[in-house]
Design a protein around this motif. Structure first.
Motif, PDB file in Angstrom:
ATOM      1  N   ILE A  43      16.398   2.030  -1.041  1.00 40.54           N
ATOM      2  CA  ILE A  43      16.012   2.069  -2.461  1.00 40.54           C
ATOM      3  C   ILE A  43      16.108   0.676  -3.066  1.00 40.54           C
ATOM      4  O   ILE A  43      15.239   0.248  -3.832  1.00 40.54           O
ATOM      5  N   GLY A  44      17.161  -0.056  -2.706  1.00 40.83           N
ATOM      6  CA  GLY A  44      17.327  -1.411  -3.216  1.00 40.83           C
ATOM      7  C   GLY A  44      16.178  -2.316  -2.823  1.00 40.83           C
ATOM      8  O   GLY A  44      15.687  -3.113  -3.624  1.00 40.83           O
ATOM      9  N   LEU A  45      15.737  -2.205  -1.563  1.00 39.18           N
ATOM     10  CA  LEU A  45      14.627  -3.020  -1.089  1.00 39.18           C
ATOM     11  C   LEU A  45      13.355  -2.721  -1.864  1.00 39.18           C
ATOM     12  O   LEU A  45      12.660  -3.627  -2.334  1.00 39.18           O
ATOM     13  N   LEU A  46      13.041  -1.439  -2.024  1.00 41.10           N
ATOM     14  CA  LEU A  46      11.805  -1.058  -2.699  1.00 41.10           C
ATOM     15  C   LEU A  46      11.808  -1.482  -4.168  1.00 41.10           C
ATOM     16  O   LEU A  46      10.802  -2.011  -4.674  1.00 41.10           O
ATOM     17  N   LEU A  47      12.933  -1.300  -4.859  1.00 43.97           N
ATOM     18  CA  LEU A  47      13.012  -1.704  -6.265  1.00 43.97           C
ATOM     19  C   LEU A  47      12.930  -3.222  -6.405  1.00 43.97           C
ATOM     20  O   LEU A  47      12.297  -3.733  -7.337  1.00 43.97           O
ATOM     21  N   THR A  48      13.537  -3.940  -5.464  1.00 47.64           N
ATOM     22  CA  THR A  48      13.465  -5.399  -5.489  1.00 47.64           C
ATOM     23  C   THR A  48      12.021  -5.876  -5.377  1.00 47.64           C
ATOM     24  O   THR A  48      11.573  -6.757  -6.120  1.00 47.64           O
ATOM     25  N   LEU A  49      11.285  -5.269  -4.448  1.00 52.09           N
ATOM     26  CA  LEU A  49       9.889  -5.670  -4.247  1.00 52.09           C
ATOM     27  C   LEU A  49       9.039  -5.365  -5.472  1.00 52.09           C
ATOM     28  O   LEU A  49       8.163  -6.159  -5.843  1.00 52.09           O
ATOM     29  N   ILE A  50       9.291  -4.230  -6.106  1.00 51.84           N
ATOM     30  CA  ILE A  50       8.523  -3.885  -7.312  1.00 51.84           C
ATOM     31  C   ILE A  50       8.783  -4.914  -8.406  1.00 51.84           C
ATOM     32  O   ILE A  50       7.856  -5.393  -9.078  1.00 51.84           O
ATOM     33  N   ILE A  51      10.066  -5.272  -8.594  1.00 51.15           N
ATOM     34  CA  ILE A  51      10.405  -6.270  -9.620  1.00 51.15           C
ATOM     35  C   ILE A  51       9.773  -7.619  -9.285  1.00 51.15           C
ATOM     36  O   ILE A  51       9.193  -8.287 -10.149  1.00 51.15           O
ATOM     37  N   LEU A  52       9.873  -8.027  -8.020  1.00 46.47           N
ATOM     38  CA  LEU A  52       9.296  -9.309  -7.615  1.00 46.47           C
ATOM     39  C   LEU A  52       7.812  -9.374  -7.923  1.00 46.47           C
ATOM     40  O   LEU A  52       7.309 -10.362  -8.473  1.00 46.47           O
ATOM     41  N   PHE A  53       7.102  -8.318  -7.576  1.00 44.00           N
ATOM     42  CA  PHE A  53       5.658  -8.347  -7.767  1.00 44.00           C
ATOM     43  C   PHE A  53       5.237  -8.078  -9.199  1.00 44.00           C
ATOM     44  O   PHE A  53       4.096  -8.345  -9.564  1.00 44.00           O
ATOM     45  N   SER A  54       6.151  -7.581 -10.013  1.00 44.20           N
ATOM     46  CA  SER A  54       5.837  -7.497 -11.439  1.00 44.20           C
ATOM     47  C   SER A  54       5.751  -8.907 -12.029  1.00 44.20           C
ATOM     48  O   SER A  54       5.008  -9.159 -12.970  1.00 44.20           O
ATOM     49  N   PHE A  55       6.523  -9.839 -11.439  1.00 41.38           N
ATOM     50  CA  PHE A  55       6.441 -11.242 -11.841  1.00 41.38           C
ATOM     51  C   PHE A  55       5.279 -11.957 -11.156  1.00 41.38           C
ATOM     52  O   PHE A  55       4.748 -12.930 -11.686  1.00 41.38           O
ATOM     53  N   GLN A  56       4.907 -11.481  -9.984  1.00 36.64           N
ATOM     54  CA  GLN A  56       3.869 -12.141  -9.191  1.00 36.64           C
ATOM     55  C   GLN A  56       2.476 -11.587  -9.473  1.00 36.64           C
ATOM     56  O   GLN A  56       1.496 -12.073  -8.919  1.00 36.64           O
ATOM     57  N   GLY A  57       2.379 -10.577 -10.312  1.00 37.74           N
ATOM     58  CA  GLY A  57       1.117  -9.865 -10.509  1.00 37.74           C
ATOM     59  C   GLY A  57      -0.074 -10.742 -10.819  1.00 37.74           C
ATOM     60  O   GLY A  57      -1.110 -10.662 -10.140  1.00 37.74           O
ATOM     61  N   GLU A  58       0.044 -11.595 -11.830  1.00 46.17           N
ATOM     62  CA  GLU A  58      -1.081 -12.436 -12.225  1.00 46.17           C
ATOM     63  C   GLU A  58      -1.452 -13.420 -11.124  1.00 46.17           C
ATOM     64  O   GLU A  58      -2.631 -13.700 -10.894  1.00 46.17           O
ATOM     65  N   VAL A  59      -0.427 -13.952 -10.441  1.00 40.32           N
ATOM     66  CA  VAL A  59      -0.681 -14.898  -9.351  1.00 40.32           C
ATOM     67  C   VAL A  59      -1.480 -14.226  -8.242  1.00 40.32           C
ATOM     68  O   VAL A  59      -2.446 -14.789  -7.703  1.00 40.32           O
ATOM     69  N   ILE A  60      -1.106 -12.999  -7.897  1.00 34.81           N
ATOM     70  CA  ILE A  60      -1.793 -12.276  -6.823  1.00 34.81           C
ATOM     71  C   ILE A  60      -3.212 -11.912  -7.228  1.00 34.81           C
ATOM     72  O   ILE A  60      -4.147 -12.020  -6.421  1.00 34.81           O
ATOM     73  N   MET A  61      -3.390 -11.494  -8.473  1.00 37.18           N
ATOM     74  CA  MET A  61      -4.730 -11.125  -8.940  1.00 37.18           C
ATOM     75  C   MET A  61      -5.679 -12.310  -8.862  1.00 37.18           C
ATOM     76  O   MET A  61      -6.860 -12.161  -8.553  1.00 37.18           O
ATOM     77  N   ARG A  62      -5.150 -13.503  -9.110  1.00 38.13           N
ATOM     78  CA  ARG A  62      -5.991 -14.698  -9.076  1.00 38.13           C
ATOM     79  C   ARG A  62      -6.141 -15.251  -7.664  1.00 38.13           C
ATOM     80  O   ARG A  62      -7.145 -15.894  -7.355  1.00 38.13           O
TER      81      ARG A  62
END
Length: 356
Positions: free
Chosen positions: A228-247
């Motif tokens: 659970i910790g791993l999955l929540l960590t990844l979600i938080i990380l990619f919430s910050f990375q979202g715009e970077v990934i979209m571009r």
């Protein structure tokens, strides 16, 4: 009987991909979430991420029994290979390979500053040999479980002393300046403290309830929390990375190239060295696999501390998580398919060495 991974481990890459989508969705449509989480920080360490990464690392540390180190006399060659490949070859080959691909081969696709951040993330992965999933890879290749514990225990000791100096040195070569105190502080938080906590827990639990309770009940329960910790960590990380990934969605594919190349190279070095040095397959396989895979929990945590949640370095470490399982499973298949070669070469443990 064919050995299998558990449901989560088998489909880890799929869970990571789903977390990428979930994180991007949160970052894009609920930006208040990452903005709020970013406020909880101390000494450049994200407190929410620190808690979640502890949930990942602590159960893994509980598996480590340092009393097994004395059994290294059974086959010292395996530990020599592990240490030399992991600490004198892997970090430096990772830097060279990632620099070649990200700064030279892919120069037309990546701005120089972005490439440097990705290289920094790759270096963090290269300087952190696996200490968790290697138990799975060893199991799937019929590796010696006691010797695998020895390799992991020794690696954890070396990580505390060698990780920060090696990372600092390689990042300076790449013209990336990082505060050494922050780097060392991260190692203390994510390696030393959970390791000490795990050692004390093991001692207390074994004394009060026995080894069977620790291995059969406590660790499996905590491993679910770790998931659970791993999955929540990844979600938080990619919430910050979202715009970077979209571009820059192509960047994930570009980052994966040096990471995959490095994985196969390090496995080949350790595995072939073991073969020619006549190390038993049950030790040779985990010795090669422990260097090929990465302690990505530590890499992600340190990348966040040094470069921030939305950095390219963090993205590179998370791509390492994304590609790890399918690549490592292919190496497991290679190891199992070549076991007979070791046997024909008469590389096996002597009867007296099989005993604990």
């Amino acid at each position: 009987m064919q050995k299998k991974m558990n449901f989560f481990e088998k489909y880890l890459s799929i869970w990571v991909a789903l977390c990428i989508l979930a994180g991007v969705f949160v970052g894009r449509f609920f930006p208040a979430v990452p903005e709020t989480l970013s406020k909880f920080e101390y000494a450049h360490v994200s407190l929410p991420i620190a808690v979640l990464i502890w949930l990942m690392i602590y159960p893994m540390m509980l598996k480590i029994d340092f009393t097994t180190i004395k059994k290294v006399k059974r086959e010292p060659k395996g530990l020599v290979i592990t240490l030399i490949v992991n600490w004198l070859i892997k970090p430096f080959s990772m830097y060279i390979i990632s620099y070649f691909f990200l700064k030279i081969a892919f120069a037309n696709f990546l701005p120089a500053s972005v490439a440097e951040e990705y290289i920094a993330g790759a270096v963090l992965l290269g300087a952190a040999p696996c200490t968790a999933m290697v138990f799975v890879w060893s199991y799937l290749t019929d590796g010696d479980p006691v010797y695998t514990l020895v390799q992991v225990a020794v690696n954890d000791i070396v990580i505390f002393f060698a990780f920060a100096p090696i990372v600092s040195f390689l990042l300076k070569i790449g013209n990336v300046s990082v505060p050494f105190d922050t780097l060392f502080f991260s190692v203390v938080i994510y390696v030393l403290l959970p390791l000490l906590a795990a050692i004390l827990t093991r001692k207390q639990v074994i004394k009060s309830k026995g080894m069977n309770y620790l291995n059969k009940i406590l660790i499996p329960k905590l491993s679910k929390i770790s998931t659970i910790g791993l999955l929540l960590t990844l979600i938080i990380l990619f919430s910050f990375q979202g715009e970077v990934i979209m571009r820059n969605y192509l960047h994930i594919a570009l980052i994966s190239v040096p990471l995959i190349t490095q994985t196969f190279l390090i496995f080949a070095i350790g595995y072939l060295w073991s073969y020619f040095w006549k190390v038993p397959h049950s030790i040779a396989s985990p010795a090669a696999l422990i260097g090929a895979s990465n302690f990505f929990e530590l890499s992600v945590a340190v990348a966040i501390s040094l470069f921030g949640l939305s950095s390219g370095a963090v993205l590179a470490t998370v791509v390492g998580v994304l590609v790890e399982v399918p690549v490592m499973l292919s190496l497991v298949s290679i190891s199992n398919a070549t076991r007979a070669v070791f046997q024909k070469h008469k590389i096996e443990l002597k009867p007296q060495e099989v005993e604990d």
